[in-house]
Design a protein around this motif. Structure first.
Motif, mmCIF file in Angstrom:
data_model
loop_
_atom_site.group_PDB
_atom_site.id
_atom_site.type_symbol
_atom_site.label_atom_id
_atom_site.label_comp_id
_atom_site.label_asym_id
_atom_site.label_seq_id
_atom_site.Cartn_x
_atom_site.Cartn_y
_atom_site.Cartn_z
ATOM 1 N N HIS A 35 0.872 -1.167 0.000
ATOM 2 C CA HIS A 35 0.000 0.000 0.000
ATOM 3 C C HIS A 35 0.921 1.233 0.000
ATOM 4 N N PRO A 36 0.536 2.313 -0.686
ATOM 5 C CA PRO A 36 1.415 3.496 -0.739
ATOM 6 C C PRO A 36 1.862 4.014 0.637
ATOM 7 N N ASN A 37 1.028 3.878 1.654
ATOM 8 C CA ASN A 37 1.416 4.346 2.997
ATOM 9 C C ASN A 37 2.482 3.460 3.633
ATOM 10 N N ASN A 38 2.648 2.250 3.122
ATOM 11 C CA ASN A 38 3.626 1.302 3.665
ATOM 12 C C ASN A 38 4.685 0.958 2.619
ATOM 13 N N SER A 39 4.994 1.881 1.748
ATOM 14 C CA SER A 39 5.814 1.584 0.571
ATOM 15 C C SER A 39 7.208 1.054 0.884
ATOM 16 N N GLU A 40 7.743 1.355 2.044
ATOM 17 C CA GLU A 40 9.096 0.913 2.386
ATOM 18 C C GLU A 40 9.120 -0.427 3.118
ATOM 19 N N TYR A 41 7.951 -1.004 3.416
ATOM 20 C CA TYR A 41 7.898 -2.252 4.181
ATOM 21 C C TYR A 41 8.472 -3.423 3.382
ATOM 22 N N LYS A 42 9.113 -4.318 4.118
ATOM 23 C CA LYS A 42 9.589 -5.587 3.570
ATOM 24 C C LYS A 42 8.831 -6.705 4.285
ATOM 25 N N LEU A 43 8.993 -7.915 3.822
ATOM 26 C CA LEU A 43 8.271 -9.052 4.390
ATOM 27 C C LEU A 43 8.485 -9.150 5.895
ATOM 28 N N SER A 44 9.693 -8.923 6.361
ATOM 29 C CA SER A 44 9.988 -9.022 7.795
ATOM 30 C C SER A 44 9.212 -7.994 8.618
ATOM 31 N N ASP A 45 8.866 -6.853 8.032
ATOM 32 C CA ASP A 45 8.102 -5.834 8.754
ATOM 33 C C ASP A 45 6.680 -6.294 9.064
ATOM 34 N N TYR A 46 6.167 -7.213 8.270
ATOM 35 C CA TYR A 46 4.807 -7.735 8.502
ATOM 36 C C TYR A 46 4.807 -8.902 9.484
ATOM 37 N N LYS A 47 6.010 -9.354 9.884
ATOM 38 C CA LYS A 47 6.166 -10.470 10.830
ATOM 39 C C LYS A 47 5.417 -11.719 10.357
ATOM 40 N N VAL A 48 5.589 -12.014 9.085
ATOM 41 C CA VAL A 48 4.920 -13.153 8.461
ATOM 42 C C VAL A 48 5.706 -14.418 8.742
ATOM 43 N N GLN A 49 4.980 -15.467 9.097
ATOM 44 C CA GLN A 49 5.586 -16.782 9.257
ATOM 45 C C GLN A 49 5.084 -17.647 8.111
ATOM 46 N N TYR A 50 6.021 -18.145 7.307
ATOM 47 C CA TYR A 50 5.596 -19.003 6.216
ATOM 48 C C TYR A 50 6.490 -20.217 6.136
ATOM 49 N N LEU A 51 5.931 -21.255 5.538
ATOM 50 C CA LEU A 51 6.522 -22.576 5.600
ATOM 51 C C LEU A 51 7.685 -22.786 4.643
ATOM 52 N N GLN A 52 7.617 -22.192 3.475
ATOM 53 C CA GLN A 52 8.598 -22.477 2.440
ATOM 54 C C GLN A 52 9.229 -21.178 1.956
ATOM 55 N N GLU A 53 10.557 -21.161 1.944
ATOM 56 C CA GLU A 53 11.245 -19.971 1.425
ATOM 57 C C GLU A 53 10.909 -19.825 -0.055
ATOM 58 N N ARG A 54 10.700 -18.612 -0.479
ATOM 59 C CA ARG A 54 10.389 -18.323 -1.879
ATOM 60 C C ARG A 54 11.177 -17.110 -2.328
ATOM 61 N N ASN A 55 11.225 -16.957 -3.632
ATOM 62 C CA ASN A 55 11.768 -15.719 -4.175
ATOM 63 C C ASN A 55 10.676 -14.672 -4.091
ATOM 64 N N ILE A 56 10.934 -13.619 -3.329
ATOM 65 C CA ILE A 56 9.965 -12.545 -3.141
ATOM 66 C C ILE A 56 10.545 -11.292 -3.799
ATOM 67 N N TYR A 57 9.750 -10.663 -4.635
ATOM 68 C CA TYR A 57 10.160 -9.446 -5.320
ATOM 69 C C TYR A 57 9.194 -8.329 -4.929
ATOM 70 N N TYR A 58 9.674 -7.120 -4.955
ATOM 71 C CA TYR A 58 8.847 -5.974 -4.569
ATOM 72 C C TYR A 58 8.595 -5.091 -5.780
ATOM 73 N N GLU A 59 7.341 -4.697 -5.954
ATOM 74 C CA GLU A 59 6.942 -3.792 -7.033
ATOM 75 C C GLU A 59 6.735 -2.402 -6.446
ATOM 76 N N SER A 60 7.149 -1.408 -7.182
ATOM 77 C CA SER A 60 6.878 -0.036 -6.765
ATOM 78 C C SER A 60 6.302 0.692 -7.972
ATOM 79 N N GLY A 61 5.980 1.936 -7.815
ATOM 80 C CA GLY A 61 5.426 2.696 -8.932
ATOM 81 C C GLY A 61 3.929 2.471 -9.077
#
Length: 159
Positions: A35-61
Motif C-alpha cells: 500500500h502506498p502508505n507502507n511503501s518501504e515495508y519488507k516481508l519481515s516488517d509484517y512479521k509473516v511466518q511461512y513454511l517455504q522460502e520463496r523468491n519474493i520481489y517488490y513492485e513499486s510505482g
C-alpha cells in the motif's frame, strides 16, 4: 502478485494465506505491491511466518506498471481490483473470516476474472481456476462493463 492493504494485520493475514498455500501447488515467483502508505515495508516488517522460502520481489510505482505481465493478482478488498481486471488480469479476493463477502465487482466477472478465497482450500482452488482461465477477457465484455475515459464519457458523468 499480491497487493497489500493499508492495515498491517490484514497484510500479514493475506501474505500468510498466500505464501503458506502456494507451496502446496507449484513453484511461483511472488511479487508484492505495498500500500502506498507502507511503501518501504519488507516481508519481515509484517512479521509473516511461512513454511517455504520463496523468491519474493517488490513492485513499486503505478499499479498499471506493477500488474503488467502478471498472471494473477491476489488482494484484499480494494478498488484497485477493478483497475486490474480492466487490464485483463485475474483477481483473487482474500476475504478474512470476519468480513462480508462483498467485492463490488460486476456479477459478469465473478468466476470469469474474479475469484473469492476465504481459507487455504479456496485460495488453492481460486489460483488453479485463475491459471486455467488465463486467456484475455474479450474486449467486448470489457466495453460492456467499464467505461473508457475520454472527453465525451467524462462530460456525460457531470450531466
Amino acid at each position: 502478485m499480491v497487493v497489500l492493504p493499508f492495515s498491517i494485520n490484514s497484510s500479514k493475514n493475506l501474505l500468510e494465506m498466500v505464501l503458506n498455500n502456494l507451496g502446496k501447488m507449484y513453484e511461483f515467483e511472488v511479487y508484492l505491491k505495498n500500500h502506498p502508505n507502507n511503501s518501504e515495508y519488507k516481508l519481515s516488517d509484517y512479521k509473516v511466518q511461512y513454511l517455504q522460502e520463496r523468491n519474493i520481489y517488490y513492485e513499486s510505482g503505478s499499479m498499471y506498471e506493477a500488474v503488467k505481465g502478471k498472471d494473477i493478482v491476489v488482494l484484499a478488498k480494494t478498488t484497485s481490483s477493478l483497475e486490474i481486471m480492466a487490464l485483463g488480469v485475474s483477481v483473487i479476493y482474500y476475504v478474512e473470516p470476519s468480513e462480508l463477502i462483498e467485492t463490488g465487482v460486476p456479477e459478469e466477472l465473478i468466476e470469469k476474472k474474479c475469484y473469492i478465497a476465504y481459507d487455504g482450500q479456496t485460495m488453492c482452488e481460486s489460483i488453479k481456476k485463475a491459471l486455467s482461465d488465463k486467456e484475455k477477457m474479450p474486449d467486448k465484455m470489457l466495453e460492456n462493463i467499464f467505461v473508457r475515459v475520454d472527453k465525451d464519457n467524462v462530460s456525460k458523468m457531470f450531466v
